[in-house]
Design an enzyme around this catalytic site. Structure first.
Site, PDB file in Angstrom:
ATOM      1  N   GLU A   1      -8.331   6.294  11.951  1.00  0.00           N
ATOM      2  CA  GLU A   1      -7.431   6.571  10.554  1.00  0.00           C
ATOM      3  C   GLU A   1      -6.688   7.820  11.109  1.00  0.00           C
ATOM      4  OE1 GLU A   1      -7.857   5.197   7.326  1.00  0.00           O
ATOM      5  OE2 GLU A   1      -9.050   3.660   8.955  1.00  0.00           O
TER       6      GLU A   1
ATOM      7  N   TRP B   1      -3.671   5.877  12.672  1.00  0.00           N
ATOM      8  CA  TRP B   1      -2.844   5.236  11.665  1.00  0.00           C
ATOM      9  C   TRP B   1      -1.916   6.305  11.059  1.00  0.00           C
ATOM     10  CZ3 TRP B   1      -1.413   0.728   9.847  1.00  0.00           C
ATOM     11  CH2 TRP B   1      -2.254  -0.604   9.966  1.00  0.00           C
TER      12      TRP B   1
ATOM     13  N   TRP C   1      11.291  -8.330  -8.801  1.00  0.00           N
ATOM     14  CA  TRP C   1       9.984  -7.770  -9.215  1.00  0.00           C
ATOM     15  C   TRP C   1      10.183  -7.826 -10.795  1.00  0.00           C
ATOM     16  CZ3 TRP C   1       6.176  -7.089  -6.055  1.00  0.00           C
ATOM     17  CH2 TRP C   1       6.667  -6.586  -4.584  1.00  0.00           C
TER      18      TRP C   1
ATOM     19  N   ASN D   1      -9.773   5.890  -0.528  1.00  0.00           N
ATOM     20  CA  ASN D   1      -8.952   4.937   0.035  1.00  0.00           C
ATOM     21  C   ASN D   1      -8.988   3.546  -0.156  1.00  0.00           C
ATOM     22  OD1 ASN D   1      -6.750   4.626   2.226  1.00  0.00           O
ATOM     23  ND2 ASN D   1      -8.343   3.617   3.112  1.00  0.00           N
TER      24      ASN D   1
ATOM     25  N   TRP E   1       6.745  -2.076  -5.713  1.00  0.00           N
ATOM     26  CA  TRP E   1       5.686  -1.004  -5.116  1.00  0.00           C
ATOM     27  C   TRP E   1       6.322   0.283  -4.973  1.00  0.00           C
ATOM     28  CZ3 TRP E   1       7.835   1.504  -0.922  1.00  0.00           C
ATOM     29  CH2 TRP E   1       8.979   0.945  -0.315  1.00  0.00           C
TER      30      TRP E   1
ATOM     31  N   TRP F   1       1.561   1.786   0.557  1.00  0.00           N
ATOM     32  CA  TRP F   1       2.077   0.840  -0.501  1.00  0.00           C
ATOM     33  C   TRP F   1       3.053  -0.167   0.304  1.00  0.00           C
ATOM     34  CZ3 TRP F   1       1.620   0.261  -5.381  1.00  0.00           C
ATOM     35  CH2 TRP F   1       0.933   1.324  -6.285  1.00  0.00           C
TER      36      TRP F   1
END
Length: 499
Positions: free
Chosen positions: A294, A297, A325, A363, A381, A404
């Site tokens: 993590e 990341w 969208w 998360n 988004w 996102w």
């Protein structure tokens, strides 16, 4: 990278200033260490940046977290200086525009250098360019260094010298490059004799009211602030890190570290966290290995933002900007229902109540609600990203944007567009007993476990027994997931056609 000399190096300047930003601590602080080694007298400051603060609501947990953390930083500075025989030291705290405040303070202190940690966000670059120009005009140097990540910018690249866009090969290269050398703490205390007393008239840590803000429910949430708060949370987490891989996906379980706000504001060193995780992972501890991943990341998303700054407003994969969208009144109503936790899908709504009440969201739930907004409601988004940016205690542009875009399938190494989370299945899998749902949706508390994930499927007799009136006590679903899924596949067809 740094190498410590075997002797104290000769000072190269008389006075220096350290400008704290997202590194609110004293221990293992790169910029402070560099300044202390170079200068005979060193001060530290923080600026409550009005460009960031003025648009915020007057009650903002992050501003309170920062302010209370500065109290801890100030105390640590004073104690460290006193241990070297320097009395009266402390943090200088200003409120205004950094391009004006920092050069003016540098002039008052007569410093030759200002040291700070790098900030890769677009606004950070813009602000630092303005400060650099003003300082240079006055003959003062601005030195920026790495502190917020383990590896930054071009430190982890492909064999062809290009930035990675897929996480797993990046992670492998990151781990291959990692060595104790990169996780070594900066020995700030060794050079702290250069800390100088705070000059008379220079302001210390203000109250929230003095900068135009008010108290929130931050302390009721039991989120400890400052370096001491980070140490408290880390000690607690290290006692259960070996189970992290088993517990991290269940929002009703104490699985995460809860250190993300501390990482965001630098009240704990990322080097220390990575060092703790790496040592345990090397010893074969699976939970530590997953948690270290993590942290990788986090570095990955920061290097993406550095090499592709356009992601702050556009899709990492340009073809995804062709998606149409939902828009107009109906889309606004659906977005409001999502924001306010009125979608009729209990796990989604409970998660949205969690962020509204606490500024935190688990998360796993961040992925669930992001998938729901983009692929069940068909909403851009960017609207969800902006909502998180306003409400998350740990908001970090690189990670928030990366998350996102991952959920919307528009980002680097994102989930395939045809992978669409089923909110009911996610609820049954990760909150099987409905404990999390019951905490944030008490009106559903009396529903049995088997029905709480999709109340609209319950028999009238079961709803009546639980005291739930759909459409009154709790809303009916705003969309049918199966129908929405098919519509999303059609919406994303423009992406497939562009390939």
């Amino acid at each position: 990278m740094r190498k410590e000399a075997q002797h104290t190096p000769a000072k190269t300047c008389d006075r220096a200033l350290v400008w704290l930003r997202r590194d609110l601590r004293v221990d293992d602080h790169a910029a402070l260490h560099h300044a202390l080694r170079r200068a005979r007298s060193v001060w530290a400051c923080f600026v409550f940046d009005r460009a960031i603060l003025d648009p915020l609501p007057r009650a903002d947990r992050r501003v309170e977290f920062i302010r209370d953390s500065l109290v801890g930083v100030d105390a640590e500075l004073r104690a460290l200086a006193a241990s070297h025989g320097v009395e009266g030291a402390g943090l200088i705290v200003l409120h205004g525009q950094p391009a004006e405040c920092v050069p003016a303070l540098a002039a008052r202190l007569g410093v030759a250098e200002v040291h700070a940690s790098r900030d890769e966000e677009p606004y950070g670059h813009e602000r630092d360019r303005a400060v650099h120009g003003a300082l240079a005009h006055a003959g003062v140097a601005l030195h920026l260094c790495k502190d917020h990540v383990v590896f930054e910018r071009d430190e982890v690249m492909t064999l062809a010298g290009q930035p990675f866009s897929v996480f797993t090969p990046y992670k492998n290269a990151w781990l291959k490059k990692l060595a104790p050398y990169y996780l070594k703490a900066y020995p700030v205390a060794h050079h702290a004799g250069a800390l100088a007393p705070r000059p008379p008239g220079e302001p210390g840590v203000p109250t929230l009211e003095e900068i135009g803000f008010q108290r929130t429910n931050l302390h009721e949430l039991r989120l400890p602030t400052g370096p001491a708060g980070a140490a408290e949370l880390l000690d607690d987490f290290l006692g259960r890190i070996d189970r992290y891989h088993e517990t991290r996906d269940f929002p009703a379980v104490k699985g995460p570290s809860y250190l993300s706000p501390h990482l965001r504001f630098g009240t704990v060193s990322v080097r220390r966290l990575a060092r703790e995780a790496h040592q345990r992972a090397t010893a074969g501890q699976r939970g530590a290995e997953v948690w270290l991943s993590e942290l990788v990341w986090r570095d990955f998303y920061h290097q993406i933002l550095h090499h592709h700054p356009r992601v702050a407003g556009q899709a990492f994969k340009p073809e995804y900007d062709r998606i149409r969208w939902e828009h107009g009144r109906r889309a606004d109503e659906l977005f409001a229902a999502w924001c306010e936790g009125r979608t009729g899908y209990p796990l989604v709504d409970a998660a949205m109540h969690q962020i509204a009440q606490t500024g935190y969201m688990h998360n796993r739930l961040r992925m669930v609600v992001a998938s729901f907004l983009t692929k069940d409601l068909g909403i851009d988004w960017r609207r969800g990203e902006a909502w998180f940016a306003l409400h998350l205690n740990d908001f970090n542009l690189a990670a928030n944007n990366g998350g996102w875009q991952w959920a919307a399938s528009s980002g680097c190494d994102a989930q395939p567009y045809f992978r669409i989370f089923n909110p009911v299945n996610q609820s049954e899998k990760f909150d099987p007993e409905g404990r999390f749902i019951r905490r944030y949706l008490p009106q559903l508390a009396r529903l049995p476990d088997a029905l709480i994930h999709a109340p609209w499927l319950a028999r009238p007799v079961d709803l009546e027994a639980a005291g739930v009136r759909l459409g009154l006590d709790y809303p009916l679903p705003v969309v049918d997931h199966a129908v929405a899924r098919q519509k999303t596949l059609e919406r994303y067809a423009v992406v497939k056609a562009a390939r």
